[in-house]
Each structure stands twice: as C-alpha cells, then as structure tokens.
Design an enzyme around this catalytic site. Structure first.
Site, PDB file in Angstrom:
ATOM      1  N   HIS A   8       7.370   5.935  14.562  1.00 12.50           N
ATOM      2  CA  HIS A   8       8.199   5.148  14.183  1.00 12.50           C
ATOM      3  C   HIS A   8       9.152   4.513  15.125  1.00 12.50           C
ATOM      4  CE1 HIS A   8       6.843   5.792  10.189  1.00 12.50           C
ATOM      5  NE2 HIS A   8       7.579   4.830   9.705  1.00 12.50           N
TER       6      HIS A   8
HETATM    7  N1  LIG Z   1       1.884   6.478  -0.009  1.00 14.62           N
HETATM    8  C1  LIG Z   1       2.549   5.511  -0.859  1.00 14.62           C
HETATM    9  N2  LIG Z   1       1.979   5.187  -1.844  1.00 14.62           N
HETATM   10  C2  LIG Z   1       2.498   4.114  -2.602  1.00 14.62           C
HETATM   11  N3  LIG Z   1       3.756   3.495  -2.366  1.00 14.62           N
HETATM   12  C3  LIG Z   1       4.310   3.985  -1.424  1.00 14.62           C
HETATM   13  C4  LIG Z   1       3.965   4.908  -0.680  1.00 14.62           C
HETATM   14  N4  LIG Z   1       4.928   5.243   0.477  1.00 14.62           N
HETATM   15  C5  LIG Z   1       5.783   4.293   0.241  1.00 14.62           C
HETATM   16  N5  LIG Z   1       5.537   3.725  -0.855  1.00 14.62           N
HETATM   17  C6  LIG Z   1       6.347   2.446  -1.545  1.00 14.62           C
HETATM   18  O1  LIG Z   1       6.931   1.953  -0.337  1.00 14.62           O
HETATM   19  C7  LIG Z   1       8.460   1.795  -0.657  1.00 14.62           C
HETATM   20  C8  LIG Z   1       9.270   1.999   0.770  1.00 14.62           C
HETATM   21  O2  LIG Z   1       8.729   0.881   1.421  1.00 14.62           O
HETATM   22  P1  LIG Z   1       9.610   0.396   3.011  1.00 14.62           P
HETATM   23  O3  LIG Z   1      10.956   1.078   2.767  1.00 14.62           O
HETATM   24  O4  LIG Z   1       9.266  -0.905   3.339  1.00 14.62           O
HETATM   25  O5  LIG Z   1       8.634   1.568   3.935  1.00 14.62           O
HETATM   26  P2  LIG Z   1       9.108   3.062   4.691  1.00 14.62           P
HETATM   27  O6  LIG Z   1       9.311   3.912   3.579  1.00 14.62           O
HETATM   28  O7  LIG Z   1       8.254   3.011   5.530  1.00 14.62           O
HETATM   29  O8  LIG Z   1      10.578   2.758   5.023  1.00 14.62           O
HETATM   30  C9  LIG Z   1       8.635   3.002  -1.437  1.00 14.62           C
HETATM   31  O9  LIG Z   1       9.711   2.603  -2.229  1.00 14.62           O
HETATM   32  C10 LIG Z   1       7.540   2.995  -2.375  1.00 14.62           C
HETATM   33  O10 LIG Z   1       7.376   2.086  -3.547  1.00 14.62           O
HETATM   34 MG   LIG Z   2      10.928   2.435   7.190  1.00 13.63          MG
END
Ligand SMILES: Nc1ncnc2c1ncn2[C@@H]1O[C@H](COP(=O)(O)OP(=O)(O)O)[C@@H](O)[C@H]1O
Ligand SMILES: [Mg+2]
Ligand SMILES: Nc1ncnc2c1ncn2[C@@H]1O[C@H](COP(=O)(O)OP(=O)(O)O)[C@@H](O)[C@H]1O
Ligand SMILES: [Mg+2]
Ligand SMILES: [Mg+2]
Ligand SMILES: [Mg+2]
Lengths: 233, 126, 126, 233
Positions: free
Chosen positions: B9
C-alpha cells in the site's frame, strides 16, 4: 445517444453525484473500522468513470458498463477498486444483448459471484457482500418467480440491500480491514455495504426515470422477499 | 530467471522492501508496485501490471503482497498478465528476501521460489 | 498508549511500513528506525534507541524487526532503554499493522499488543 | 600514555589497519553468501574505533575496550555491530583490574558468551562463533591448565581460530544471512569467522611487540589443544 447505453451513462453519472454527496459520510464510516478512505476512493473512481462513459460515442450498455468498471478498477486504490471495478468489467458480458429483465438478473448474479470470488467473503463477514447478496437474491426471485415488473423488483432489491447494510452493524467483521478490529468491529456499519446501497438507490432512480414511471411504494422495512408466505407458496 | 514483484500500500514500503531483498538477490529481477499511483496509500492494478511485465523474463513471477486490496489487485493484474505469475502466501518483506535468495539458485523454478517465499512464515525472530 | 517501533534494514521500508500501519493506528505512536544512518542498508542501534524514546509514553513499546542485525541491534537498544520494550516475533509489516490496530484498543496492554502482532504470522493472503 | 590502556589503543589501531587491508577480501567472502558489506562495515567501524580510542586521555584498558566497542556498535550497520561492538562493551568489565593472563581469559570467555547469547548461534552454525569458540577454549586451557606463557597461549588460540575458519567452509550455515542459502552455503568461508581470525592475529602481533618478544613458533596445523594427550594428563 439513446437506448440502453444512454441509460447506463446516466446511471454512472447519478452514482458519481450521489457518492460525491455521501463522500464524507462514507469516509466517516471507514474511519471507524478501516482507514478512512472509502469516501475518497469511491468519489474519485466514480467521477472518473462518469467522465469516461461520457466520452464514449453512442456506446451500447455492455461497453458503457465495462468502461465504467475499468476506470474504477484503475483509479481506486482500495478494495473497492477490484471489487466494484473488476466485477463490473466481468459482469458486463451479461449485457451483450442489451438490458432486459433477464439480462439484468444475469448481470446481478455474475457481479455478485465475482465480488464473492475476488474478496473471498461469505455473507456475514460484514462487507458489501452482506448488502449485495440479499439484493441480488431478491431481484432474481422477484423477476423470475414472482414475475414482478422490473421497477418493483428493483425497489425490493434496494430494500433488501438496506436490510443487508443494517445486518453489518451488529455482526463481527471477518473480512476486509474491519476484521483487524476483531470484536471492536461489532456495532459499526460497513462502508462498502453502504456505498452498495447508494449505488442501487441511484440505479432505481435512473431506471424509474427511464421507464418513465413512479418508484413503487414498497415498504422497505418489511420486504416481501424470502419471507415465510413466499416460501410456502 | 524467476522474477519478483513487491506490492504494498505504501510506495516507500514497496521500494524499501525491494532494497532489502535485492541485497541478497543477485541478478533476480525485483520490481516494486507500491502506492496507488497518486502518492496516496493504496494499491493500483496498472502499476502491478507494469511491474509484472518488467519482472517477467519468461520464467514467471512471484508476487509478494501486503494486505487487503494488494491481494485483490494483484489477482486482477495476474489474470490480465501474459505469462505465469503466482501470489505467495507469505509475509511481504520476509517472503521477498527468501524468494530473492531462492531465485538465485541455478535450479530455481517458479514453484521452488514460491515455496521458499512461503517458508518465510516459519522464520523465528526472537 | 503502547507505542511501536519499526526496524528495517531499509530506511524507506521502515518509513513505508509506518505509513501502512498508521492508516489503521489512530493515535498510536509509531516510529521508524530504518537504515544504518548513513543512507546505507543496515540497522543502527542509536536510531533504534531514539525511536524507542520517541514511541514510549510510559506504557511500553513493541518493536517490529525485519531480519538479522535488526533483531540484535533492537535487543541492544532495548537493554539500554529506560522503559519496557519487547520484540515481537512476527513479520515486520503485518505485525506492525496488527499491533497498530491492537494499540488503539482502550484495554490494550504491552502484552496484548505483542500478542496481536505475533498473531500476524497466521494471516492467510491467498 | 603507557601501560595496558596504551596496548589496547595500539591493538585497536592495528586491527583497523588490518581490516582496511582485508576489506575487499572480506567483502568478497560476504558477497558469496551474504550481502557484500562485511568488509565495508568492519573497515568503517574499526577506523572510527581507532579514532575514538586515540582521542582518549590516558585511558585504562577497560575504558579503551569499552570505547572501541561502543564505536563499533554505533557505526556498524550489520550483524558485526552488535556482535563485535556489543560484546566488547560487555566484556570490557573483566578488564577493570587491567590486563593479566587471568583477566584476559575472563575477558575472552565473557566476550564469547555475549556473542553466543546475542546471535543465538551454536558452534557449527557457520559463523564467527566457529572461529571464536576453539580460540577461547584453547586460550583458556593453555593459560589455566597448561600454564603456558601468554604469548604462546595466544599463538595457539590464533591457530585454533584458523581451524575454526576452515571449519566454516564445509558446513551448512544455519545462522546469519548465509543460512538463507541453505545447502548452497556449503563450500564457503564465513566472513565473520575470517575477520575474527584477523583481529586475533593483530592482537597477537601487538601483544608480542608489547611483551617485547618473538611470537613463538607453534605449528598452526596441529595445535596441541583439546588433543588426546592433553586430555589424558
Ligand atoms: N475481502 C472482501 N470481500 C468483500 N468486500 C470487501 C473485502 N474487503 C473489503 N471489502 C469491502 O470494501 C470496503 C472498503 O473499501 P475501501 O475503503 O475503498 O478499501 P480499503 O479497505 O482497501 O481501504 C469495506 O467496507 C467492505 O465492504
Ligand atoms: Mg485503503
Ligand atoms: N546470529 C549470528 N550469530 C553469530 N554470528 C553471526 C550471526 N549473524 C551473523 N553473524 C556473523 O556476522 C557475519 C556477517 O557480518 P556483516 O556482513 O557485517 O553483517 P550482515 O549479515 O548484517 O550484513 C557473518 O559472517 C557471521 O560470522
Ligand atoms: Mg478503506
Ligand atoms: Mg553482510
Ligand atoms: Mg548487511
């Protein structure tokens, strides 16, 4: 530009506007159980997607969805990138013949499958899958079994997604960043489930405008889907 | 040679992990794909795709990932990549160092390098 | 709060790992001690000592290390440190993220944070 | 400046010169099974240590050793920093009463213990411990059991270290960076064992100059230590 492609373009633009409007709220949700970037991630990705589809010359629905998905995939640095973007790209193949109730169901199912496949999250893991799964199930049953008109089916699907969003609050997250919090994730609404709901609400609004009809008044608090009566029929 | 791609990241983290792995990696091609491309914390499928191309000289690529979207974006990039690439189920830095050393083995294969990367979970530090 | 120190042979890697961990770490004090101080790959006991002081607000420090001399120099720095500090037997990046989250728990202790850091070895990526 | 402290300062300077002369060779050894920095690490650390002890005003032996160790510890970014530097600092306490055959043995034993403790390497792990252990054992037995003169004991210890260096060649490394190579480490001489030998050779040369005597002609290829005859006595 006219037809299905134009509707998709309008939908992408509506989603972009809505996400922009909800940006801070999504970020607040993600700041409680994640890294506080879901609002920014989504706003950036969908704004770019709206621009990208607006630039297409008279696209068909498949092309417009695929373009939106590719843009989200490239522009969003978080989990939302591959989950929303990658799944849109993959599911766009179901719209090759345009948008009909049948292809819409196929699209929804393929999209759900790809999200589950990519993220490896089951229902109950406290992710967008919790909003998406009941929505897709409800939409499919409403169209295929109950033979409801598309707008009514979509309205029920939105209500189902809403139930899914609420379901993420009391459950412990086991996928995504929120899972790092363990028990402390209980009591928090999942940002990705929430943005999934917003997108579906916009799809419904655009579909209603397109089909030139009122959104049917379905009681969101008691969606009729997989309920006891229906199961007994 | 089997190549490596390090997905984190953080751009700095990916670049730094490549530095640490390269110390022991001889001629192993090791590419960093860190950050989301706009200097923001995140991962980016296009950066990973480019890194895969740069690291792949035909013998395949082992991909080391940090967490969350790094895994999913690496999967997407691998599906789009013209060539063999595998995500190692290993800690990102420790797996990268192990894989870099393993890749210098004249008998190295994609499988043997992944295996060594994954053996990094067993490293005791204290 | 329990603090964290990230020790890596690469300054960039240590700084970047801190970035990744800080995303989830709320107010957790997280300090990087990367490189040997002359821009060269290595570790340095004085840098680690300074990072320990900066990260320690009285509740102790969990130290994440990459490999080899990072472990030994962290041990030396901890022996010289006025306060409690423990090396986590965990992957450096994954342990740092876990520890950063664990430190934000209102009931966190030095033990609970080390335990969560060490639980990072069990993380499945694929 | 005179006495034990001056000898230590001279020894540190001799070590710095020798390591500088062997810098490329040590780096070559480390490049085969490590990260090619042992020559640079050691040269930098010992050059700084030589400067630091030269700056001391009439130090006693303990202070001079401790200063050299602290400098090596601070200046060397690799494993050699804590292993050489940290162990010198720790073992310097044994020289509180100056350098005698007895304190020299205590110093050697404490130094060895600290190296083993810090690096957690047993004999046979293909590290500096393989050179250091037979050297310290031989030195101790030569002084305490065989009651040999110090220079003769030190000469035997150097021969023992040399045997230890050769022992690292055919064995598989299980500690330090060379252990990452697994079986490929077999056939390679350990850089840290080698630099340990060089340091001991310089200690011997400086001690010989100080005690104003020739280095005794001990056959390096068959040191008398832990051999059958000695054991039976
Ligand atoms: N392995 C997964 N399977 C399904 N949905 C996921 C998974 N990991 C994260 N999410 C979804 O992604 C959302 C977060 O997105 P975002 O904040 O854009 O990404 P990050 O977690 O990489 O910062 C979570 O609230 C969840 O709904
Ligand atoms: Mg993120
Ligand atoms: N755990 C250990 N125990 C004892 N000696 C070790 C250990 N790790 C490394 N060494 C010694 O240190 C030497 C390498 O020193 P150097 O190259 O300066 O450090 P680095 O391996 O950190 O680059 C090795 O040749 C070996 O003799
Ligand atoms: Mg997020
Ligand atoms: Mg080295
Ligand atoms: Mg080194």
């Amino acid at each position: 530009m006219s037809g299905d492609g134009a509707v998709v373009v309008a939908a992408v633009e509506a989603v972009a506007d809505r996400i922009q409007a909800e940006r801070d709220h999504l970020t607040d949700l993600d700041s409680a159980i994640g890294d506080a970037d879901h609002g920014g991630n989504m706003a950036r990705g969908w704004a770019e997607a709206a621009e990208a589809v607006a630039d297409l010359a008279d696209p068909d629905a498949q092309t417009a969805v695929k373009t939106a998905g590719k843009t989200v995939l490239s522009e969003v640095g978080g989990a939302a990138g591959p989950l929303y973007g990658g799944s849109l790209v993959f599911a766009s193949q179901e719209l090759e013949g345009g948008v009909t109730p049948e292809t819409a169901v196929a699209f929804a199912e393929t999209y759900l499958e790809k999200v589950q496949d990519r993220g490896d999250a089951s229902v109950g893991a406290g992710t967008m899958v919790d909003a998406l799964t009941p929505a897709v199930h409800t939409f499919k049953k409403s169209i295929e079994t109950d033979e409801l008109p598309p707008l009514e089916a979509l309205t029920k699907a939105v209500a189902a997604a809403e139930a899914g969003v609420q379901f993420t609050v009391p459950i412990r997250a086991s996928k995504g960043r929120a899972s790092y919090l363990g028990w402390r994730s209980v009591g928090h609404q999942d940002p990705g489930a929430t943005s999934t709901l917003y997108i579906m609400e916009e799809l419904l609004a655009v579909a209603a405008g397109h089909l030139d009809s009122e959104v049917p008044d379905v009681d969101a608090s008691s969606p009729t889907i997989p309920d006891a009566e229906a199961a007994e029929e | 040679m089997v190549g490596l791609v390090v997905v984190s990241h953080s751009r700095k983290a990916a670049d730094g992990i490549v530095e640490v792995a390269a110390e022991m990696g001889g001629d192993t091609p090791i590419e960093a794909a860190g950050g989301d491309g706009d200097g923001v914390i995140g991962t980016n499928v296009d950066r990973i795709s480019n890194a895969l191309v740069a690291a792949d000289d035909g013998d395949g690529v082992v991909v080391l990932v940090d967490l969350g979207s790094a895994v999913m974006n690496a999967e997407v990039a691998i599906e789009m990549h013209d060539g063999e690439a595998v995500i190692a189920d290993s800690p990102v830095l420790e797996g990268a160092v192990n894989a870099a050393v393993a890749a210098t083995d004249p008998n190295a294969t994609l499988e043997s390098v992944v295996e060594q990367a994954e053996a990094a979970v067993a490293i005791d530090k204290t």
